[in-house]
Design an enzyme around this catalytic site. Structure first.
Site, short mmCIF file in Angstrom:
data_model
loop_
_atom_site.label_atom_id
_atom_site.label_comp_id
_atom_site.label_asym_id
_atom_site.label_seq_id
_atom_site.Cartn_x
_atom_site.Cartn_y
_atom_site.Cartn_z
N HIS A 28 4.28 -10.53 -17.36
CA HIS A 28 4.43 -9.22 -18.01
C HIS A 28 5.68 -8.52 -17.48
O HIS A 28 6.44 -7.91 -18.25
CB HIS A 28 3.22 -8.34 -17.71
N GLN A 55 -9.38 -7.59 -31.75
CA GLN A 55 -8.88 -8.96 -31.69
C GLN A 55 -9.83 -9.89 -30.93
O GLN A 55 -9.53 -11.06 -30.74
CB GLN A 55 -7.47 -9.02 -31.12
N GLY A 145 5.77 -12.62 -25.50
CA GLY A 145 5.95 -13.83 -24.71
C GLY A 145 5.73 -15.08 -25.55
O GLY A 145 4.87 -15.11 -26.43
N LYS A 147 4.34 -17.60 -24.55
CA LYS A 147 3.01 -18.15 -24.22
C LYS A 147 2.09 -18.08 -25.42
O LYS A 147 1.29 -18.97 -25.67
CB LYS A 147 2.45 -17.37 -23.04
N SER A 183 -1.47 -15.91 -16.71
CA SER A 183 -2.36 -15.26 -17.66
C SER A 183 -3.32 -14.37 -16.90
O SER A 183 -3.74 -14.72 -15.79
CB SER A 183 -3.16 -16.31 -18.43
P1 AMP Z 1 -1.50 -10.13 -22.76
O1 AMP Z 1 -1.57 -9.00 -21.80
O2 AMP Z 1 -2.11 -11.40 -22.27
O3 AMP Z 1 -1.95 -9.74 -24.14
O4 AMP Z 1 0.04 -10.47 -22.92
C1 AMP Z 1 0.98 -9.47 -23.21
C2 AMP Z 1 2.30 -10.12 -23.52
O5 AMP Z 1 2.72 -10.90 -22.42
C3 AMP Z 1 2.22 -11.08 -24.74
O6 AMP Z 1 3.40 -10.94 -25.51
C4 AMP Z 1 2.15 -12.42 -24.07
O7 AMP Z 1 2.69 -13.47 -24.87
C5 AMP Z 1 3.01 -12.20 -22.84
N1 AMP Z 1 2.66 -13.18 -21.81
C6 AMP Z 1 1.44 -13.36 -21.23
N2 AMP Z 1 1.49 -14.38 -20.36
C7 AMP Z 1 2.75 -14.87 -20.41
C8 AMP Z 1 3.43 -15.93 -19.73
N3 AMP Z 1 2.83 -16.72 -18.83
N4 AMP Z 1 4.74 -16.11 -20.02
C9 AMP Z 1 5.38 -15.34 -20.93
N5 AMP Z 1 4.78 -14.34 -21.59
C10 AMP Z 1 3.50 -14.09 -21.33
#
Ligand code: AMP
Length: 279
Positions: A28, A55, A145, A147, A183
């Site tokens: 993040h 979601q 991301g 990911k 994650s």
């Molecule tokens: P989340 O909080 O899991 O919903 O993720 C928020 C943002 O961070 C999203 O755009 C994800 O794709 C990105 N993100 C989460 N984990 C990773 C990672 N390991 N590498 C790159 N981006 C990430």
């Protein structure tokens, strides 16, 4: 938030948004740095922190998803974030005098396969909340991301189809030292499960190695079968789906070669993990 976003816009400040569900980790923060780079030192970087109920499907981990706003605020402050936008469910999904929230945004092509097939209501929740965040923050640029590769493709499509004046930047996947993609859900991986979770990364590496020789092609079905057998050797792992696809259209390919994209979702114990790579 909308009043503030509009005032920034009127003042000519560049605004970058990083949407998250909180419980922030280094990946993040890499998106925050990317946002800062995009808007410059005088721009404004907003991090939204919101575990978006629409979601998650019933039976998924919405209720137990890790939340730690106090810690997140400290990390954001240290990273030079200007504003944290952390709305409540009531603020985001108002129950007005005329009934419940009832308008959704759904992308209907790219969202059909992979995560969309495994989690049928997931992307409708994502596009709806991201559309709302774009209207609230009014960013010029938003960072996602790689990911969540399919998610980023869907957001780009939504922005194009619905004329959002937002530039989408997709930042690379950040990994732990052993290759596990960072994650918030990695917190669920206690004891030996954390070690076993490296199987996703190892499967991606195997696929890469299989098509490393230039010009080499392998039937997707054969490579899938081999990877399925490999994943099955990890006792706590259960494959949810695996797909080889064209990175631009997200359509599955029958023949795997360099440049094809691989995405997979694997349960490790009770935790569902996703990962992807370009081969
Ligand atoms: P989340 O909080 O899991 O919903 O993720 C928020 C943002 O961070 C999203 O755009 C994800 O794709 C990105 N993100 C989460 N984990 C990773 C990672 N390991 N590498 C790159 N981006 C990430």
């Amino acid at each position: 938030m909308q009043r503030l976003g509009r005032s920034w816009q009127r003042a000519g400040a560049r605004v970058g948004l990083v949407p998250t569900m909180g419980c922030l980790h280094d990946a993040h923060l890499s998106l925050v740095r990317r946002a800062r780079r995009a808007v410059g030192p005088r721009g404004r970087v907003v991090v939204s922190i919101y575990v978006n109920p629409t979601q998650f499907a019933p039976g998924e981990d919405f209720a137990r998803y890790p939340r730690d706003l106090a810690r997140d605020c400290g990390l954001c402050r240290a990273a030079g974030v200007d504003v944290i936008f952390a709305p409540s469910d009531r603020q985001m999904y108002a129950r007005g005098a005329d009934g419940d929230f009832s308008t959704f945004v759904s992308e209907e092509s790219l969202a059909r396969g992979m995560e969309g097939a495994a989690r049928p209501t997931h992307f409708r929740g994502v596009t709806t909340v991201v559309a709302k965040l774009f209207h609230l923050v009014q960013p010029e640029v938003a960072i996602f991301g790689a990911k969540d590769y399919q998610q980023a493709a869907i957001i780009k499509r939504m922005v194009r189809d619905l004329n959002f004046p937002v530039k989408i930047i997709v930042a690379p996947i950040r990994r732990e030292r052993d290759g596990l993609a960072m994650s918030s859900r990695n917190r669920y991986l206690t004891g030996d499960l954390r070690r076993q979770a490296v199987v996703l990364w190892q499967a991606l590496q195997r696929a890469r190695a299989a098509v490393r020789p230039p010009g080499k092609t392998i039937p997707a079905a054969r490579l899938k079968a081999a990877l399925r057998r490999f994943i099955a050797r990890t006792p706590a792992a259960r494959l949810d789906y695996m797909e080889f696809f064209d990175p631009a259209t997200l359509t599955p390919v029958a023949k795997v070669r360099r440049g094809v994209h691989l995405a997979l979702a694997v349960f490790v114990g009770g935790t569902r993990l996703i990962d992807n790579t370009r081969l």
